[in-house]
Design a protein around this motif. Structure first.
Motif, PDB file in Angstrom:
ATOM      1  N   LEU A   1      40.946 -82.193 -57.316  1.00 44.98           N
ATOM      2  CA  LEU A   1      40.622 -82.109 -58.744  1.00 44.98           C
ATOM      3  C   LEU A   1      39.684 -80.952 -59.060  1.00 44.98           C
ATOM      4  CD1 LEU A   1      40.024 -85.900 -59.490  1.00 44.98           C
ATOM      5  CD2 LEU A   1      42.010 -84.543 -60.146  1.00 44.98           C
ATOM      6  N   TRP A   2      38.620 -80.798 -58.256  1.00 43.98           N
ATOM      7  CA  TRP A   2      37.549 -79.862 -58.618  1.00 43.98           C
ATOM      8  C   TRP A   2      37.233 -78.800 -57.550  1.00 43.98           C
ATOM      9  CZ3 TRP A   2      36.172 -85.298 -59.436  1.00 43.98           C
ATOM     10  CH2 TRP A   2      36.319 -85.693 -60.766  1.00 43.98           C
ATOM     11  N   GLY A   3      37.988 -78.781 -56.446  1.00 41.39           N
ATOM     12  CA  GLY A   3      37.678 -77.840 -55.382  1.00 41.39           C
ATOM     13  C   GLY A   3      36.380 -78.182 -54.703  1.00 41.39           C
ATOM     14  N   ASP A   4      35.620 -77.172 -54.320  1.00 43.61           N
ATOM     15  CA  ASP A   4      34.352 -77.386 -53.626  1.00 43.61           C
ATOM     16  C   ASP A   4      33.153 -77.407 -54.577  1.00 43.61           C
ATOM     17  OD1 ASP A   4      35.164 -77.718 -50.963  1.00 43.61           O
ATOM     18  OD2 ASP A   4      35.416 -75.565 -50.711  1.00 43.61           O
ATOM     19  N   GLN A   5      33.401 -77.700 -55.834  1.00 39.32           N
ATOM     20  CA  GLN A   5      32.329 -77.698 -56.826  1.00 39.32           C
ATOM     21  C   GLN A   5      31.258 -78.712 -56.464  1.00 39.32           C
ATOM     22  OE1 GLN A   5      33.735 -78.083 -60.850  1.00 39.32           O
ATOM     23  NE2 GLN A   5      31.718 -78.614 -61.661  1.00 39.32           N
ATOM     24  N   LYS A   6      30.023 -78.267 -56.390  1.00 37.36           N
ATOM     25  CA  LYS A   6      28.889 -79.154 -56.067  1.00 37.36           C
ATOM     26  C   LYS A   6      28.723 -80.203 -57.158  1.00 37.36           C
ATOM     27  CE  LYS A   6      23.923 -79.051 -55.072  1.00 37.36           C
ATOM     28  NZ  LYS A   6      22.701 -78.234 -54.985  1.00 37.36           N
TER      29      LYS A   6
ATOM     30  N   CYS B   1      31.912 -78.948 -42.006  1.00 35.07           N
ATOM     31  CA  CYS B   1      30.990 -79.537 -42.982  1.00 35.07           C
ATOM     32  C   CYS B   1      31.131 -78.853 -44.341  1.00 35.07           C
ATOM     33  CB  CYS B   1      29.549 -79.418 -42.490  1.00 35.07           C
ATOM     34  SG  CYS B   1      28.351 -80.157 -43.629  1.00 35.07           S
ATOM     35  N   ASP B   2      31.201 -79.662 -45.398  1.00 37.61           N
ATOM     36  CA  ASP B   2      31.312 -79.126 -46.751  1.00 37.61           C
ATOM     37  C   ASP B   2      30.072 -79.417 -47.595  1.00 37.61           C
ATOM     38  OD1 ASP B   2      31.666 -81.827 -47.025  1.00 37.61           O
ATOM     39  OD2 ASP B   2      33.659 -81.728 -47.912  1.00 37.61           O
ATOM     40  N   THR B   3      28.999 -79.855 -46.940  1.00 36.93           N
ATOM     41  CA  THR B   3      27.757 -80.125 -47.677  1.00 36.93           C
ATOM     42  C   THR B   3      26.563 -79.479 -46.966  1.00 36.93           C
ATOM     43  OG1 THR B   3      27.563 -82.263 -46.542  1.00 36.93           O
ATOM     44  CG2 THR B   3      28.541 -82.268 -48.745  1.00 36.93           C
ATOM     45  N   GLU B   4      26.750 -78.251 -46.507  1.00 42.14           N
ATOM     46  CA  GLU B   4      25.660 -77.557 -45.828  1.00 42.14           C
ATOM     47  C   GLU B   4      24.452 -77.362 -46.745  1.00 42.14           C
ATOM     48  OE1 GLU B   4      27.186 -73.950 -44.216  1.00 42.14           O
ATOM     49  OE2 GLU B   4      28.467 -74.952 -42.736  1.00 42.14           O
TER      50      GLU B   4
END
Length: 212
Positions: free
Chosen positions: A205-210, A40-43
């Motif tokens: 493009l932006w990595g894991d930037q929220k 998961c990338d939106t914890e």
């Protein structure tokens, strides 16, 4: 009484996945999810309290010059009022995609909404939560997504497709930084699968930037 939803964020970006990849889109991320997938990338969307009325959500969406709206999470269908939001956005003339884990019955989702539904692979740790009866409810306008972290995930996904044929478009996506996209591409070609390889363009493009 106002109809409200617990909203994590509303933002404008390029769609990084699925059929509308690359197109400017407004994302409405709902708070909360009953699953805890390993990749998961939106914890950050699991918890929080930011109640917004449907009217306020629509007003925010209308700030942007696009009709494309992606309702996501978390797990948006975990909030029953999500259906009210989807119905309202259809009436507003939006072109809507709904990103859902597939662990909650999709019956009752407005038929004008394009559903993008995950099937949880074994490496997710949540394979037992899959509601396979959802697959037969998907239509041509919808998409079925497998997030794949290993060769065993790939083989498992191929087996699921043979057991549960679907008219929806099928997406195979490598777990970011866990499986090389080229390896997944080679496996797809070797099996001659009629699936779409997708990578998460927004992360390139932006990595894991929220908020991207």
């Amino acid at each position: 009484m106002k109809t409200e939803l617990n909203i994590n964020e509303i933002f404008y970006s390029l769609q990084g996945e699925a059929r509308e990849v690359g197109l400017p889109t407004v994302f409405v991320r709902l708070t909360g999810c009953p699953l805890r997938c390993s990749y998961c990338d939106t914890e950050y969307a699991f918890k929080g309290s930011n109640l917004l009325s449907i009217d306020d959500i629509v007003t925010e969406i209308q700030r942007y010059k696009t009709k494309l709206v992606c309702v996501t999470g978390g797990e948006p269908l975990a909030q029953i009022n999500c259906h009210i939001l989807l119905d309202r956005l259809v009436k507003e003339g939006c072109q809507i995609s709904l990103e859902t884990s597939g662990s909650i019955d999709i019956q009752g989702v407005n038929p004008a909404v394009s559903i993008v539904m995950d099937v949880k692979t074994p490496s997710s740790g949540e394979v037992g939560k899959n509601l396979y009866s959802n697959i037969k409810k998907l239509e041509i306008k919808d998409q079925l997504k497998f997030v794949i972290g290993s060769k065993s995930d790939f083989d498992w996904s191929v087996n699921i497709l043979s057991r549960y044929p679907t008219q929806a478009g099928v997406l195979f996506s490598p777990v970011f930084e866990a499986l090389k996209p080229v390896d997944l591409a080679d496996w797809i070609l070797e099996k001659q699968l009629n699936v779409r390889l997708q990578v998460q363009m927004h992360k390139l493009l932006w990595g894991d930037q929220k908020g991207k």
